[in-house]
Design a protein around this motif. Structure first.
Motif, PDB file in Angstrom:
ATOM      1  N   SER A  14       0.814  -1.212   0.000  1.00 46.43           N
ATOM      2  CA  SER A  14       0.000   0.000   0.000  1.00 46.43           C
ATOM      3  C   SER A  14       0.848   1.263   0.000  1.00 46.43           C
ATOM      4  N   LEU A  15       2.086   1.154   0.439  1.00 44.84           N
ATOM      5  CA  LEU A  15       2.979   2.311   0.453  1.00 44.84           C
ATOM      6  C   LEU A  15       3.174   2.862  -0.952  1.00 44.84           C
ATOM      7  N   PHE A  16       3.405   1.995  -1.926  1.00 49.29           N
ATOM      8  CA  PHE A  16       3.702   2.434  -3.284  1.00 49.29           C
ATOM      9  C   PHE A  16       2.442   2.872  -4.015  1.00 49.29           C
ATOM     10  N   GLY A  17       1.328   2.223  -3.712  1.00 47.84           N
ATOM     11  CA  GLY A  17       0.084   2.599  -4.379  1.00 47.84           C
ATOM     12  C   GLY A  17      -0.455   3.933  -3.917  1.00 47.84           C
ATOM     13  N   ALA A  18      -0.072   4.367  -2.707  1.00 45.81           N
ATOM     14  CA  ALA A  18      -0.603   5.613  -2.158  1.00 45.81           C
ATOM     15  C   ALA A  18       0.285   6.814  -2.446  1.00 45.81           C
ATOM     16  N   LEU A  19       1.359   6.637  -3.202  1.00 45.21           N
ATOM     17  CA  LEU A  19       2.257   7.751  -3.490  1.00 45.21           C
ATOM     18  C   LEU A  19       1.567   8.772  -4.385  1.00 45.21           C
ATOM     19  N   PRO A  20       1.791  10.066  -4.153  1.00 46.69           N
ATOM     20  CA  PRO A  20       1.145  11.095  -4.980  1.00 46.69           C
ATOM     21  C   PRO A  20       1.701  11.085  -6.406  1.00 46.69           C
ATOM     22  N   GLY A  21       0.906  11.539  -7.344  1.00 52.69           N
ATOM     23  CA  GLY A  21       1.340  11.594  -8.731  1.00 52.69           C
ATOM     24  C   GLY A  21       1.009  10.313  -9.474  1.00 52.69           C
ATOM     25  N   ASN A  22       0.945  10.417 -10.759  1.00 56.66           N
ATOM     26  CA  ASN A  22       0.616   9.269 -11.608  1.00 56.66           C
ATOM     27  C   ASN A  22       1.918   8.638 -12.097  1.00 56.66           C
ATOM     28  N   ARG A  23       2.524   7.813 -11.274  1.00 54.12           N
ATOM     29  CA  ARG A  23       3.810   7.219 -11.603  1.00 54.12           C
ATOM     30  C   ARG A  23       3.662   5.710 -11.752  1.00 54.12           C
ATOM     31  N   SER A  24       4.432   5.193 -12.690  1.00 57.77           N
ATOM     32  CA  SER A  24       4.444   3.738 -12.867  1.00 57.77           C
ATOM     33  C   SER A  24       5.548   3.076 -12.058  1.00 57.77           C
ATOM     34  N   ALA A  25       6.585   3.848 -11.714  1.00 61.69           N
ATOM     35  CA  ALA A  25       7.705   3.313 -10.942  1.00 61.69           C
ATOM     36  C   ALA A  25       8.292   4.425 -10.084  1.00 61.69           C
ATOM     37  N   VAL A  26       8.975   4.039  -9.061  1.00 63.49           N
ATOM     38  CA  VAL A  26       9.600   4.988  -8.141  1.00 63.49           C
ATOM     39  C   VAL A  26      10.909   4.392  -7.656  1.00 63.49           C
ATOM     40  N   ARG A  27      11.842   5.248  -7.316  1.00 65.19           N
ATOM     41  CA  ARG A  27      13.143   4.765  -6.845  1.00 65.19           C
ATOM     42  C   ARG A  27      13.128   4.629  -5.320  1.00 65.19           C
TER      43      ARG A  27
ATOM     44  N   LEU B  66       1.329   6.774   6.946  1.00 66.65           N
ATOM     45  CA  LEU B  66       1.049   5.565   6.180  1.00 66.65           C
ATOM     46  C   LEU B  66      -0.109   4.790   6.814  1.00 66.65           C
ATOM     47  N   SER B  67      -0.992   4.252   5.957  1.00 65.71           N
ATOM     48  CA  SER B  67      -2.108   3.454   6.463  1.00 65.71           C
ATOM     49  C   SER B  67      -1.615   2.126   7.029  1.00 65.71           C
ATOM     50  N   GLU B  68      -0.575   1.568   6.422  1.00 64.21           N
ATOM     51  CA  GLU B  68       0.089   0.379   6.945  1.00 64.21           C
ATOM     52  C   GLU B  68       1.534   0.752   7.272  1.00 64.21           C
ATOM     53  N   PRO B  69       1.995   0.450   8.465  1.00 63.16           N
ATOM     54  CA  PRO B  69       3.350   0.867   8.837  1.00 63.16           C
ATOM     55  C   PRO B  69       4.427   0.011   8.165  1.00 63.16           C
ATOM     56  N   VAL B  70       5.588   0.589   8.007  1.00 62.51           N
ATOM     57  CA  VAL B  70       6.754  -0.194   7.594  1.00 62.51           C
ATOM     58  C   VAL B  70       7.277  -0.931   8.826  1.00 62.51           C
ATOM     59  N   GLU B  71       7.901  -2.077   8.610  1.00 59.61           N
ATOM     60  CA  GLU B  71       8.431  -2.875   9.713  1.00 59.61           C
ATOM     61  C   GLU B  71       9.944  -3.001   9.574  1.00 59.61           C
ATOM     62  N   ILE B  72      10.656  -2.660  10.636  1.00 60.27           N
ATOM     63  CA  ILE B  72      12.108  -2.856  10.683  1.00 60.27           C
ATOM     64  C   ILE B  72      12.404  -3.816  11.824  1.00 60.27           C
ATOM     65  N   THR B  73      13.051  -4.912  11.529  1.00 58.63           N
ATOM     66  CA  THR B  73      13.359  -5.917  12.547  1.00 58.63           C
ATOM     67  C   THR B  73      14.837  -5.849  12.900  1.00 58.63           C
ATOM     68  N   PHE B  74      15.118  -5.691  14.202  1.00 58.81           N
ATOM     69  CA  PHE B  74      16.490  -5.662  14.717  1.00 58.81           C
ATOM     70  C   PHE B  74      16.720  -6.926  15.541  1.00 58.81           C
ATOM     71  N   SER B  75      17.732  -7.698  15.202  1.00 61.97           N
ATOM     72  CA  SER B  75      18.092  -8.855  16.027  1.00 61.97           C
ATOM     73  C   SER B  75      19.140  -8.426  17.049  1.00 61.97           C
ATOM     74  N   HIS B  76      19.121  -9.082  18.199  1.00 66.68           N
ATOM     75  CA  HIS B  76      20.069  -8.727  19.265  1.00 66.68           C
ATOM     76  C   HIS B  76      20.098  -9.848  20.286  1.00 66.68           C
ATOM     77  N   GLN B  77      21.107  -9.815  21.125  1.00 63.45           N
ATOM     78  CA  GLN B  77      21.190 -10.780  22.218  1.00 63.45           C
ATOM     79  C   GLN B  77      20.109 -10.475  23.247  1.00 63.45           C
ATOM     80  N   ARG B  78      19.840 -11.466  24.084  1.00 65.32           N
ATOM     81  CA  ARG B  78      18.854 -11.270  25.146  1.00 65.32           C
ATOM     82  C   ARG B  78      19.321 -10.149  26.072  1.00 65.32           C
ATOM     83  N   GLN B  79      18.486  -9.142  26.239  1.00 62.99           N
ATOM     84  CA  GLN B  79      18.872  -7.977  27.013  1.00 62.99           C
ATOM     85  C   GLN B  79      18.546  -8.151  28.498  1.00 62.99           C
TER      86      GLN B  79
END
Length: 541
Positions: free
Chosen positions: A133-146, A191-204
């Protein structure tokens, strides 16, 4: 004539060849205008991740350095770069269709360039998930984005740390890594749906809080607005409703249950101490009325000054914790200042107890001072006032909040809101008085155990009296406060410190009873060890 001119020119060149330039060496961390993103400038500027914070001789322009790296993604998008593989930055730039049919997943392994994870592959330990949904909701009539995905190693210096993180001792950015996300050089928020960033780490450690944050350039600090944190076993998932540079912060905290338990222990110990300190003061008044020597001796007066300051400290502590941060900012400021004042009074009088003990036991001779106790009182009650005025003038007091793993408030009280002032006027102040008291106590202990009555082997009872004397003196110079340095070793040491230190008033009462109400047997048999600090006066008032 031409020959003469040639000689003059040659002479001038010889003179100027010996002139040494005084131009200062280039400090790239000041980041003057004109720096570019070629390999040389990138490597040179990346050195600031280590240099900044190590030395004040060559200061850094943190704001420009941070802007330099935040704009690097725009440079990559503008110049059609595809990948960057350098020790401090790794990036992937690719064209993405705005009509994608499924979410996009990218691997962020620390030693590799970010890469797209294809369908059927295992989910990476460190990665980014971008909703379709992130790419579909971008403003402008674009077929691709960087799309640009950047992993930046910010090192252990001050760049991208922010004022709060630098002030909060023990806090850090997980693995010193930031993850940047940018789509088409657009400011993407809400954003209607959030982006997800996963960080791995040792048990804190259970006393560490992990928080998903993004870098707010306007504030020059980390912020968590619009981001949620999902804690897992060996990993943390950050969900945010915008695109920018993200990181995972680690901060030491006390969990809610532990903070509440420690608070109750402190409150109970403070109440017990206040009762026995009040009894000590009543006994002192009774002895001063009944015994003439109490009016001239300085040792009991110093004990009383310490008892009064400790009583008032416990009282203000109970009021401060009981009332939390309710009320106006001005009233909170006043409560914090009063609590700080009596805390410093306790530290100061413990230091003066050590000083008086040094004069009685170590120096012994030539210890006469005119108006001795009056001078001690001016120092004991006056010096803390100056420190509090200094801290108050810098607006250091305010609401102090401790949070648990779920970012809930564990404890809120009126105290310091600026960490540097806390370290300078509390930690540093205490360290000076504590070290002085520890040195004096060590010298007195050596003196006690080398007394002829102890070394001559007159029985085990005499040794125990010496041990009790040292324990009594240690309560006066505040040795239990020294247990604070052991609290980073684990939660058990925190409980021990809280319990033992909150009962200092009880120890002083016991010492006062032993010192000024000895039994007949003790009076007859003791060589003075138990009454070590009682004798002669040091002033005439």
């Amino acid at each position: 004539m031409a020959t003469a001119r040639s000689l003059d020119l040659l002479f001038l060149l010889l003179l100027t060849s010996d002139v040494k330039t005084t131009e200062e060496p280039r400090n790239v961390c000041r980041l003057k205008e004109g720096l570019e993103y070629d390999i040389f400038d990138l490597n040179d500027t990346a050195k600031c991740f280590t240099k900044c914070g190590q030395s004040e001789d060559r200061p850094c322009d943190l704001e420009n350095l941070q802007r330099y790296w935040l704009n690097y993604e725009s440079y990559l998008l503008e110049n059609s770069m595809e990948t960057v593989d350098m020790p401090f930055v790794k990036a992937l730039v690719q064209n993405i269709s705005t009509d994608v049919s499924e979410d996009l997943l990218y691997s962020l392994m620390p030693s590799q360039i970010p890469r797209q994870v294809m369908q059927g592959e295992d989910q990476p330990a460190d990665g980014v998930r971008l909703p379709k949904s992130l790419f579909g909701a971008l403003p402008g009539n674009r077929s691709a984005v960087r799309l640009a995905i950047t992993v930046l190693d910010i090192g252990a210096g001050n760049v991208f740390k922010g004022p709060k993180l630098l002030e909060d001792k023990g806090s850090s950015v997980l693995n010193n890594r930031m993850v940047g996300l940018s789509v088409g050089q657009m400011h993407t928020t809400g954003l209607s749906e959030p982006v997800e960033i996963t960080f791995s780490h040792q048990r804190q450690s259970p006393n560490m809080i992990l928080t998903c944050v993004f870098w707010d350039m306007a504030k020059g600090d980390w912020d968590s607005h619009g981001c949620s944190t999902e804690l897992g076993d060996g990993r943390t998932v950050c969900r945010c409703d915008h695109l920018t540079f993200f990181a995972l912060l680690l901060r030491p905290i006390l969990d809610l249950a532990t903070a509440q338990t420690l608070t109750r222990i402190s409150q109970a110990g403070s109440a017990v101490s206040m009762i026995f300190l009040a009894l000590t003061m009543v006994l002192y008044v009774a002895l001063r009325i009944s015994l003439q020597r109490f009016k001239s001796e300085d040792a009991p007066k110093i004990h009383m000054a310490l008892s009064v300051s400790l009583f008032l400290l416990n009282l203000t502590f109970l009021i401060n914790v009981g009332s939390s941060s309710r009320g106006s900012p001005a009233s909170c400021w006043v409560r914090a200042a009063i609590f700080h004042y009596f805390l410093l009074c306790v530290f100061t009088w413990m230091g003066l107890e050590a000083f008086h003990l040094y004069l009685l036991v170590i120096r012994v001779f030539n210890t006469y001072f005119g108006h001795y106790f009056l001078k001690l009182s001016l120092l004991g009650w006056g010096l803390p006032i100056l420190v509090v005025i200094g801290a108050g003038s810098s607006n250091s007091y305010g609401v102090h909040t401790i949070r648990d793993q779920e970012n809930r408030t564990s404890l809120e009280l009126c105290w310091f809101q600026k960490e540097p002032a806390l370290y300078a006027t509390v930690h540093g102040y205490f360290l000076v008085t504590f070290l002085f008291g520890a040195v004096v106590l060590a010298l007195v202990t050596w003196k006690i155990f080398t007394l002829p009555s102890v070394t001559a082997g007159k029985g085990q009872g005499q040794t125990w009296k010496s041990v009790l004397t040292v324990l009594g003196l240690s309560s006066l110079v505040g040795m239990t406060w020294g247990l604070a340095v052991l609290t980073p070793l684990g939660l058990s040491t925190v409980y021990i410190f809280t319990l033992l230190n909150s009962l200092q008033g009880l120890y002083i009462f016991c010492w006062f009873i032993i010192l000024y109400f000895p039994t007949q047997t003790t009076t007859a048999s003791s060589s003075g060890t138990a009454r070590l600090d009682q004798p002669h006066s040091m002033s005439q008032e």
